[in-house]
Design an enzyme around this catalytic site. Structure first.
Site, PDB file in Angstrom:
ATOM      1  N   GLY A 100       3.371  -1.770 -33.019  1.00 33.29           N
ATOM      2  CA  GLY A 100       2.997  -3.012 -32.359  1.00 33.29           C
ATOM      3  C   GLY A 100       3.916  -4.124 -32.834  1.00 33.29           C
ATOM      4  O   GLY A 100       4.908  -4.461 -32.190  1.00 33.29           O
ATOM      5  N   CYS A 124     -10.944 -28.802 -36.206  1.00 37.23           N
ATOM      6  CA  CYS A 124     -11.772 -29.306 -37.301  1.00 37.23           C
ATOM      7  C   CYS A 124     -12.093 -28.209 -38.306  1.00 37.23           C
ATOM      8  O   CYS A 124     -13.237 -27.746 -38.407  1.00 37.23           O
ATOM      9  CB  CYS A 124     -13.047 -29.910 -36.736  1.00 37.23           C
ATOM     10  SG  CYS A 124     -12.666 -31.221 -35.590  1.00 37.23           S
ATOM     11  N   TYR A 163       0.417 -10.577 -32.466  1.00 40.83           N
ATOM     12  CA  TYR A 163      -0.833 -11.128 -32.988  1.00 40.83           C
ATOM     13  C   TYR A 163      -0.844 -12.655 -32.888  1.00 40.83           C
ATOM     14  O   TYR A 163      -1.339 -13.351 -33.762  1.00 40.83           O
ATOM     15  CB  TYR A 163      -1.073 -10.641 -34.424  1.00 40.83           C
ATOM     16  CG  TYR A 163      -1.047  -9.129 -34.518  1.00 40.83           C
ATOM     17  CD1 TYR A 163      -2.073  -8.381 -33.963  1.00 40.83           C
ATOM     18  CD2 TYR A 163       0.020  -8.459 -35.117  1.00 40.83           C
ATOM     19  CE1 TYR A 163      -2.045  -6.995 -34.014  1.00 40.83           C
ATOM     20  CE2 TYR A 163       0.052  -7.065 -35.164  1.00 40.83           C
ATOM     21  CZ  TYR A 163      -0.979  -6.346 -34.612  1.00 40.83           C
ATOM     22  OH  TYR A 163      -0.953  -4.978 -34.657  1.00 40.83           O
TER      23      TYR A 163
HETATM   24  C1  LIG Z   1      -3.061  -2.254 -34.814  1.00 39.32           C
HETATM   25  C2  LIG Z   1      -2.801  -0.834 -34.640  1.00 39.32           C
HETATM   26  C3  LIG Z   1      -1.491  -0.378 -34.461  1.00 39.32           C
HETATM   27  C4  LIG Z   1      -0.287  -1.284 -34.486  1.00 39.32           C
HETATM   28  O1  LIG Z   1       0.008  -1.737 -35.769  1.00 39.32           O
HETATM   29  P1  LIG Z   1       1.327  -2.585 -36.070  1.00 39.32           P
HETATM   30  O2  LIG Z   1       1.234  -2.898 -37.504  1.00 39.32           O
HETATM   31  O3  LIG Z   1       1.276  -3.798 -35.221  1.00 39.32           O
HETATM   32  O4  LIG Z   1       2.493  -1.714 -35.744  1.00 39.32           O
HETATM   33  C5  LIG Z   1      -1.308   0.968 -34.231  1.00 39.32           C
HETATM   34  N1  LIG Z   1      -2.356   1.834 -34.212  1.00 39.32           N
HETATM   35  C6  LIG Z   1      -3.621   1.430 -34.408  1.00 39.32           C
HETATM   36  C7  LIG Z   1      -4.715   2.412 -34.366  1.00 39.32           C
HETATM   37  C8  LIG Z   1      -3.884   0.093 -34.631  1.00 39.32           C
HETATM   38  O5  LIG Z   1      -5.141  -0.311 -34.836  1.00 39.32           O
END
Ligand SMILES: *Cc1c(COP(=O)(O)O)cnc(C)c1O
Length: 436
Positions: A298, A366, A394
């Protein structure tokens, strides 16, 4: 790979060298002192779309995806982008067209994916899948459920039976390795809520193999996020390989191994393993296994494809601190408030940085925790634009309407052109669906 430091501490203040930082971010650049994103000046984007504004570079996204494909070119692989990182439809479509699969954690995320492609390359992670979630995913004919509890096996089997389908499953194993990251984003130790313990794994697979409407497809883990070195991944792989061997001895053979996401990125001076290094660390063992590799990256795909642009609205020097109140806040970008994340904040125009002062860059929500950056040495005045880099991951997905703030617009830059990919929310959007 080593980076020259992009920051220095001067007394207690953080001075970010925007020139050095942007050298490490290939799509963000100063041209004649003006910050550009993939060739488009930040000022132009702010004038066109207003602030706060999320901006993503399509090319940055595709290049990162290509790095994964290159790194693992020698084995069968599927890169399943973790949708929760940045779920804008244009981001999803860009990756789908490049051939990516998707890792989802909710029915809503699946529905998003189905707006741009079909469900065939979707893996479904998450600890609390309901009957409705499972039925929805089965109807979409997703590739695989990443199952996180033994009871979930029974539930998926039951729903599949009711629908006359077979569900493909993989078990998310908690390999109990220390990812050495912030506790809030570490997921692979035995006291985490995620996954099935290493000890229960074989019994869980045997149980799965007894259920008629399940097809055992793979094994999976995800140990945490923003991991800077490869040790945790390497340890997890060893643990998973042990299990694959144990399963073989019980007559259970698998088609794929899913190592999750988690590779870290450079926000300021971090020195993360590159995607190529990550691949080289894991490849020999993966080649020997002969299974298809799934990954669920991600952050490493999108964080540095994006910036959040924000305008300085109020300068408020006090006896103890100087506050610069900007039009972004924890409502638009919660990482600093939630994880104590330190993100780079750089000026959109770096021509006049001769008289920096120490500022806390804060939002107007706030909450005292509504800080975007503490003790930053910057030369700023009201009306200036600042860019928070690393905001592609994120960022918008964690934005809220707290304090009744309309969520910001999102823009994608593609080869010198830009287009709106999500309109700024209006005041009417704030009470949509409410009844007075
Ligand atoms: C959040 C998540 C990812 C991605 O993680 P990154 O650190 O953004 O690469 C992959 N697999 C699962 C199951 C996740 O919850």
């Amino acid at each position: 790979m080593t980076f020259s430091p992009a920051s220095r501490m001067i007394d207690d203040a953080l001075l970010i060298d925007a020139d050095v930082l942007t050298q490490a971010l290939p799509y963000i650049d100063y041209q004649n002192h003006h910050l550009t994103i993939d060739g488009v000046p930040a000022d132009e984007l702010c004038q066109t779309y207003g602030t706060p504004l999320y901006v993503y570079s399509k090319r940055a996204l595709l290049d990162k995806y290509a790095e994964y494909c290159h790194g693992f070119a020698n084995i069968n692989h599927r890169i399943c982008y973790a949708v929760k990182t940045n779920s804008n439809l244009a981001v999803l479509k860009t990756l789908a067209q490049a051939g990516a699969g998707f890792d989802i954690v909710s029915k809503g995320e699946l529905a998003r994916v189905l707006q741009v492609t079909d469900g065939k390359k979707v893996v479904y992670s998450g600890v609390g899948k309901t009957k409705e979630d499972i039925a929805f995913a089965l109807e979409a004919d997703i590739d695989c459920f990443n199952v996180e509890a033994i009871s979930e096996l029974d539930l998926i089997n039951q729903v599949a039976q009711e629908l006359g389908k077979t569900a493909r499953i993989s078990l998310r194993i908690n390999p109990d390795v220390d990812a050495k990251t912030h506790p809030y984003i570490s997921t692979g130790m035995k006291d985490n809520k995620f996954g099935i313990s290493h000890e229960q794994a074989v019994a869980s697979y045997l149980h799965a193999s007894s259920l008629p409407n399940l097809h055992i497809k793979g094994i999976d883990c995800h140990i945490g996020s923003q991991l800077l070195d490869t040790q945790g991944f390497s340890d997890a792989l060893d643990k998973i390989i042990e299990l694959i061997d144990a399963l073989k001895a019980h007559g259970i053979t698998l088609e794929h191994i899913d190592l999750g996401g988690g590779l870290g990125v450079r926000y300021i001076d971090e020195n993360p393993a590159s995607i190529a290094e990550y691949a080289q660390t894991l490849l020999p063992r993966l080649q020997a296994l002969g299974l298809t590799l799934y990954l669920e990256p991600g952050r490493s795909l999108v964080a540095n494809s994006g910036v959040l642009l924000t305008r300085v609205d109020v300068l408020k020097p006090t006896e103890f601190k100087n506050f610069a109140v900007v039009d972004a806040s924890m409502s638009e970008l919660i990482r600093p408030a939630l994880y104590e994340a330190v993100m780079a904040i750089i000026p959109a125009n770096n021509e006049h940085q001769d008289n920096p002062k120490v500022w806390d860059i804060v939002g107007s929500v706030c909450e005292s925790s509504d800080v975007l950056g503490k003790n930053r040495l910057l030369d700023i005045k009201v009306g200036d634009t600042l860019a928070i880099t690393g905001a592609g991951a994120y960022g918008f997905t964690m934005a809220s309407n707290y304090n009744s703030r309309p969520r910001p617009a999102e823009v994608m830059v593609d080869d010198g052109k830009h287009r709106l990919i999500r309109q700024r929310e209006t005041l009417d959007d704030l009470w949509k669906g409410e009844f007075a």
